[in-house]
Design an enzyme around this catalytic site. Structure first.
Site, short mmCIF file in Angstrom:
data_model
loop_
_atom_site.label_atom_id
_atom_site.label_comp_id
_atom_site.label_asym_id
_atom_site.label_seq_id
_atom_site.Cartn_x
_atom_site.Cartn_y
_atom_site.Cartn_z
CG HIS A 85 -2.26 -0.41 0.94
ND1 HIS A 85 -3.29 -0.28 1.81
CD2 HIS A 85 -2.77 -0.95 -0.17
CE1 HIS A 85 -4.38 -0.75 1.26
NE2 HIS A 85 -4.09 -1.17 0.07
NE ARG A 99 -6.19 1.80 -2.22
CZ ARG A 99 -5.47 1.82 -3.35
NH1 ARG A 99 -5.04 2.95 -3.85
NH2 ARG A 99 -5.16 0.68 -3.96
NE ARG A 108 -11.38 0.46 -0.78
CZ ARG A 108 -10.12 0.06 -0.94
NH1 ARG A 108 -9.84 -0.86 -1.82
NH2 ARG A 108 -9.16 0.59 -0.21
CD GLU A 133 -10.84 -6.01 -2.07
OE1 GLU A 133 -9.71 -5.54 -2.27
OE2 GLU A 133 -11.69 -5.45 -1.36
CG ASN A 190 -3.36 -3.83 -5.40
OD1 ASN A 190 -2.84 -4.11 -6.46
ND2 ASN A 190 -3.63 -2.60 -5.03
CG ASP A 191 -6.65 -6.97 -0.80
OD1 ASP A 191 -5.70 -7.30 -0.07
OD2 ASP A 191 -7.27 -5.91 -0.66
NE ARG A 197 -2.19 -5.94 -0.60
CZ ARG A 197 -2.90 -4.93 -1.03
NH1 ARG A 197 -2.42 -4.13 -1.94
NH2 ARG A 197 -4.11 -4.71 -0.57
C1 PEP Z 1 -7.00 -4.12 -4.47
O1 PEP Z 1 -7.08 -4.94 -3.54
O2 PEP Z 1 -6.62 -4.41 -5.61
C2 PEP Z 1 -7.32 -2.71 -4.24
C3 PEP Z 1 -7.30 -1.84 -5.22
O3 PEP Z 1 -7.60 -2.35 -2.98
P1 PEP Z 1 -6.47 -1.98 -1.92
O4 PEP Z 1 -5.16 -1.94 -2.64
O5 PEP Z 1 -6.86 -0.65 -1.37
O6 PEP Z 1 -6.61 -3.09 -0.94
MG MG Z 2 -8.09 -4.41 -1.71
#
Ligand code: PEP
Ligand code: MG
Length: 590
Positions: free
Chosen positions: A192, A298, A335, A442, A465-466, A476
């Site tokens: 992040h 976010r 979100r 996700e 990402n998740d 991660r």
């Molecule tokens: C993700 O999980 O891809 C996403 C965009 O959310 P975040 O990175 O805020 O968890």
């Molecule tokens: Mg996410």
């Protein structure tokens, strides 16, 4: 001079004096000489006094706003005077001749062992209080540093931050005009904070393992995000090179004209590029970069940075309204808060850093109650955000998106709460428009049930990402396994394809907002997999437009078909890069 190599996540070269920040509760044990025992005991007592002052101060602040929460701190104040805590730690220092940090940690283990055996759930929950208190004592044992926030506030010259990890809430408090770049022990490309670094445009290197121990406070350090290196005590030549690079940091030629043109492929297929943002102020950067709208706001950063409180409907409404008006006629996808339990508890009591004091032993559980799951356990807080959003919807184009959804039940429950919030507003005499509602895909369970979810939502956003970390079982933020975090794994590509098809069958829009989209090479493959909507860090948009304009979608579709038959990541990467080989821009770090 010493060179440390990690993973460059945000390009550029900067230098400055190192500021060291250690957040994780890892404690070193070392033996002390007999003559140092008194000194160590004094440190322990000073830490107790300081912890007491901080707790009294926090209690008073909380009492003003949330009187019922203030008593939480009474328990910690009482424990601070318990003979089983500080005096017991003093005994350990004396008897075993060890450092105070280690002694305090030993006491915590003794306490937890006792509490673990107690059947009473109330008492067992006190382990969290002890952990918090021990974390505070340990933090106050660090010489010359009061709290991370104070430390960052006290910076009076250009610095670079070297941390074991940099949580988004902490990053939100850093004055990035003074901190020129950062390096962390933990992390991977999509960590992040790396996302944040790229949107802040500060060079960063993550995944350095033990930089926070190797670098001493005040040492001159160069952070070279382009070559993934951190240079400690650099030579004069190295410093001169860093200064030259700093002068070179201007936008790529032609970027201005590129920004204003809508994105499309060489064969004229329109591609939608939205921006991912963390702060309302980022709207300017998003517009400047040429984003059509905000594909992912976010919203939890509002809480992390203290801009708004989780219970403040009016304040949140004003912020959302400002964003919708500021981005009009573009759409803003908000979100709902994607936080975990520790964060929400700490923000409730106005103590943004408390989440960082959770003991290592408890960290594993932080992935559980998070995102929509957590919101559903706190309906009164969730309703505040939803009401604020629905009211703001009258002033622009809004979409509401739920994070971390793993079942249709959760989605239905959340939709019911939206209806309830609308009814409550109607009772207040405020009519609100119908707002499109979507989910982040996700969690693998959501991807596998995308056909079922698609029937009950207005849009999907794939959060790679998740999705990658849960699908591949890779944390991660854990550098020991971060090399396994691989967007090109065949399982990930298949999941994306599956979700896109489910959305298409149900005729709902689907976009992808994970960091994958910010990497031009991966972006072209995603277009090949049939996606046409993306949301990415604003700084990545101009390059994405440039790259897409040079490629034909039919060729990318053919490339994706070939790639989907390949069994290994290496073969996939090779095929992708060979096909795109003509373009030199493709690798963001080349
Ligand atoms: C993700 O999980 O891809 C996403 C965009 O959310 P975040 O990175 O805020 O968890
Ligand atoms: Mg996410």
């Amino acid at each position: 001079m010493q060179r440390l190599t990690g993973i460059g996540v945000s390009p550029g070269v900067v230098s400055g004096r190192a500021v060291i920040l250690i957040q994780r509760a890892q404690v070193l044990r070392y033996q002390i000489a007999q003559r140092r025992v008194d000194h160590e005991l004094r440190r322990l007592d000073e830490s107790r006094v300081r912890s007491r002052e901080q707790l009294v101060d926090i209690r008073a602040r909380v009492a003003k706003r949330l009187p019922e929460m203030a008593s939480l701190f009474d328990a910690q104040l009482l424990m601070l005077d318990d003979p089983m805590l500080v005096p017991r730690a003093a005994d350990i220092v004396r008897d075993q001749r060890v450092n105070a940090e280690w002694a305090v940690q030993q006491v915590f283990h003794e306490f937890s062992a006792v509490l673990d055996e107690v059947a009473d759930p109330y008492l067992r929950e006190r382990t969290g209080d002890v952990a918090d208190l021990v974390g505070r004592l340990r933090m106050n044992l660090r010489q010359g540093v009061s709290t991370p926030r104070d430390l960052l506030r006290e910076l009076d010259e250009a610095s670079v931050l070297i941390a074991d990890e940099l949580t988004p809430s902490l990053a939100a408090q850093v004055d990035w005009t003074k901190v020129r770049g950062f390096a962390t022990d933990a992390g991977s490309r999509t960590y992040h904070t790396a996302i944040l670094a790229r949107s802040l445009d500060v060079p960063a290197v993550v995944g350095l393992h033990d930089a926070s121990r190797q670098v001493q406070p005040g040492q001159i350090v160069i952070i070279d995000g382009s070559s993934s290196q951190v240079i400690v005590d650099p030579t004069v030549e190295e410093l001169a090179r860093a200064a030259r690079h700093a002068d070179d940091r201007r936008p790529a030629a032609g970027a201005d004209a590129e920004r204003r043109r809508p994105a499309s492929t060489a064969d004229g297929v329109p591609i939608r590029l939205d921006a991912n943002i963390e702060f309302p102020d980022d709207l300017a950067a998003a517009r400047y970069a040429g984003a059509e709208g905000i594909g992912l706001y976010r919203s939890e950063f509002l809480l992390a940075s203290g801009i708004a409180h989780v219970g403040e409907e009016e304040r949140q409404y004003e912020i959302y309204r400002g964003m919708l008006e500021g981005m009009a006629p573009g759409t803003v996808t908000v979100r709902t808060f994607d936080v975990d339990e520790d964060q929400i508890t700490s923000w409730l009591v106005e103590q943004p850093l408390a989440g960082g004091w959770v003991a290592d032993e408890q960290r594993g559980s932080r992935q559980g109650l998070r995102g929509l799951r957590l919101s559903l356990t706190r309906p009164e807080l969730f309703q505040v955000q939803v009401r604020a959003l629905l009211r703001a919807a009258r002033h622009g184009s809004l979409r509401i998106m739920f994070p971390f959804v793993s079942s249709v039940e959760q989605l239905r429950e959340a939709r019911r709460m939206i209806a309830e919030a609308a009814a409550e507003l109607a009772r207040r005499g405020e009519q609100v428009p119908t707002v499109p509602v979507g989910v982040m895909i996700e969690i693998p369970a959501a991807a596998y049930t995308a056909d079922l979810l698609a029937r009950e939502v207005d849009f999907f956003t794939i959060g790679t990402n998740d999705l990658i970390q849960y699908c591949l079982a890779v944390d991660r933020a854990d550098e020991r396994v971060s090399q396994l975090y691989e967007p090109l794994h065949p399982a990930i590509l298949r999941m994306i394809l599956m979700v896109r098809r489910a959305a298409e069958r149900q005729r709902i829009p689907v976009s992808l907002c994970g960091e994958m989209a910010s990497d031009p090479a991966l972006l072209t493959l995603l277009v090949g997999l049939g996606l046409t909507d993306f949301s990415m860090t604003p700084g990545a948009i101009p390059v994405a437009k440039q790259v897409l304009r040079e490629l034909r979608r039919d060729e990318l579709r053919a490339l994706a078909r070939r790639i989907l038959k390949l069994p290994t990541i290496d073969e996939i990467e090779h095929e992708l890069l060979a096909a795109l080989g003509k373009l030199t821009l493709l690798r963001s770090d080349s």
